[in-house]
Motif scaffolding. Structure first.
Motif, mmCIF file in Angstrom:
data_model
loop_
_atom_site.group_PDB
_atom_site.id
_atom_site.type_symbol
_atom_site.label_atom_id
_atom_site.label_comp_id
_atom_site.label_asym_id
_atom_site.label_seq_id
_atom_site.Cartn_x
_atom_site.Cartn_y
_atom_site.Cartn_z
ATOM 1 N N LEU A 7 54.771 3.195 22.658
ATOM 2 C CA LEU A 7 55.407 4.171 23.278
ATOM 3 C C LEU A 7 54.912 5.334 22.723
ATOM 4 C CD1 LEU A 7 58.834 2.581 22.800
ATOM 5 C CD2 LEU A 7 57.442 2.431 24.858
ATOM 6 N N ARG A 8 53.859 6.026 23.429
ATOM 7 C CA ARG A 8 53.203 7.261 22.935
ATOM 8 C C ARG A 8 53.603 8.546 23.627
ATOM 9 N NH1 ARG A 8 49.257 3.436 24.096
ATOM 10 N NH2 ARG A 8 48.998 3.992 25.923
ATOM 11 N N ASP A 9 54.543 8.562 24.674
ATOM 12 C CA ASP A 9 54.821 9.722 25.310
ATOM 13 C C ASP A 9 56.241 9.953 24.901
ATOM 14 O OD1 ASP A 9 52.322 9.697 26.981
ATOM 15 O OD2 ASP A 9 53.128 7.974 27.920
ATOM 16 N N ARG A 10 56.743 11.333 24.907
ATOM 17 C CA ARG A 10 57.987 11.824 24.653
ATOM 18 C C ARG A 10 58.402 12.366 26.107
ATOM 19 N NH1 ARG A 10 60.663 11.004 20.232
ATOM 20 N NH2 ARG A 10 61.491 13.109 19.780
ATOM 21 N N ILE A 11 59.541 11.711 26.610
ATOM 22 C CA ILE A 11 60.064 12.042 27.975
ATOM 23 C C ILE A 11 61.621 12.687 27.648
ATOM 24 C CG2 ILE A 11 58.619 10.760 29.380
ATOM 25 C CD1 ILE A 11 61.112 8.997 29.646
ATOM 26 N N THR A 12 62.168 13.538 28.525
ATOM 27 C CA THR A 12 63.418 14.012 28.485
ATOM 28 C C THR A 12 64.006 13.465 30.118
ATOM 29 O OG1 THR A 12 62.761 15.879 27.371
ATOM 30 C CG2 THR A 12 65.038 15.931 28.600
ATOM 31 N N LEU A 33 70.281 12.661 28.002
ATOM 32 C CA LEU A 33 70.277 12.032 26.847
ATOM 33 C C LEU A 33 70.142 13.077 25.555
ATOM 34 C CD1 LEU A 33 68.416 8.908 27.859
ATOM 35 C CD2 LEU A 33 70.658 8.869 27.966
ATOM 36 N N PRO A 34 70.690 12.726 24.701
ATOM 37 C CA PRO A 34 70.468 13.731 23.476
ATOM 38 C C PRO A 34 69.091 13.624 22.943
ATOM 39 C CG PRO A 34 71.632 11.715 22.869
ATOM 40 C CD PRO A 34 71.619 11.770 24.300
ATOM 41 N N GLY A 35 68.091 14.653 23.181
ATOM 42 C CA GLY A 35 66.738 14.592 22.680
ATOM 43 C C GLY A 35 65.842 13.922 23.552
ATOM 44 N N PRO A 36 64.598 14.038 23.096
ATOM 45 C CA PRO A 36 63.650 13.223 23.923
ATOM 46 C C PRO A 36 63.658 11.807 23.521
ATOM 47 C CG PRO A 36 62.402 14.991 22.549
ATOM 48 C CD PRO A 36 64.260 15.106 22.703
ATOM 49 N N ILE A 37 62.916 10.708 24.374
ATOM 50 C CA ILE A 37 62.815 9.615 24.046
ATOM 51 C C ILE A 37 61.396 9.170 23.922
ATOM 52 C CG2 ILE A 37 65.043 8.900 24.462
ATOM 53 C CD1 ILE A 37 64.178 7.409 27.093
ATOM 54 N N GLU A 74 69.186 8.131 40.098
ATOM 55 C CA GLU A 74 69.415 9.394 40.672
ATOM 56 C C GLU A 74 68.899 10.393 39.577
ATOM 57 O OE1 GLU A 74 72.089 6.867 40.676
ATOM 58 O OE2 GLU A 74 71.636 6.777 42.817
ATOM 59 N N MET A 75 68.403 9.975 38.416
ATOM 60 C CA MET A 75 67.851 10.839 37.550
ATOM 61 C C MET A 75 66.321 11.246 37.722
ATOM 62 S SD MET A 75 69.890 9.512 34.233
ATOM 63 C CE MET A 75 71.720 9.377 34.202
ATOM 64 N N ARG A 76 65.893 12.120 36.801
ATOM 65 C CA ARG A 76 64.322 12.237 36.831
ATOM 66 C C ARG A 76 63.911 12.260 35.319
ATOM 67 N NH1 ARG A 76 63.703 18.769 38.497
ATOM 68 N NH2 ARG A 76 64.339 19.468 36.250
ATOM 69 N N ALA A 77 62.667 12.071 34.934
ATOM 70 C CA ALA A 77 62.206 12.353 33.669
ATOM 71 C C ALA A 77 61.106 13.292 33.685
ATOM 72 C CB ALA A 77 61.308 10.725 33.167
ATOM 73 N N VAL A 78 60.855 14.048 32.398
ATOM 74 C CA VAL A 78 60.218 15.263 32.399
ATOM 75 C C VAL A 78 59.305 14.944 31.246
ATOM 76 C CG1 VAL A 78 59.873 17.782 32.236
ATOM 77 C CG2 VAL A 78 61.859 16.699 33.524
ATOM 78 N N CYS A 79 58.078 15.125 31.328
ATOM 79 C CA CYS A 79 57.125 15.126 30.194
ATOM 80 C C CYS A 79 55.841 16.086 30.265
ATOM 81 C CB CYS A 79 56.403 13.660 30.218
ATOM 82 S SG CYS A 79 55.320 13.380 28.884
#
Length: 108
Positions: A7-12, A33-37, A74-79
């Motif tokens: 798990l190398r990428d940080r997403i919101t 979610l609280p903070g990036p994962i 229905e959500m999205r991820a941003v990186c």
């Protein structure tokens, strides 16, 4: 077991706010979610087409994250400024450690 080094990428993860006019969806998003994962983003295929006289590209991606409740299609991820529209959430039925987010990245 899912190794942390994969798990190398940080997403919101973001969700759309309610309140679009005339039954239209809102264009405003907030963090779900609280903070990036931590995640692992893998690209599958991509394509280009001409839409309204301009080239539009579309890429398929899979984002693997540790299993957590509340993430939906229905959500999205941003990186790093790239937006991934979540199309499906696939659970890991065998080990129950992670989930894969089937996403589409669209430019144009």
């Amino acid at each position: 077991m899912l190794r942390a080094g994969i798990l190398r990428d940080r997403i919101t993860i973001q969700r759309r706010l309610p309140g679009g006019g005339l039954g239209q969806p809102s264009n405003t998003w907030e963090d779900a979610l609280p903070g990036p994962i931590w995640a692992n983003i893998r690209f599958g295929s991509g394509s280009e087409s001409i839409r309204a006289g301009q080239i539009a590209s579309k890429a398929q991606a899979s984002i693997r994250v540790r299993k957590r409740a509340g993430i939906t299609a229905e959500m999205r991820a941003v990186c790093d400024g790239v937006i991934y529209a979540i199309k499906a959430v696939l659970p890991d039925h065998q080990h129950r450690e992670y989930m894969d987010l089937v996403c589409e990245v669209t430019n144009g």
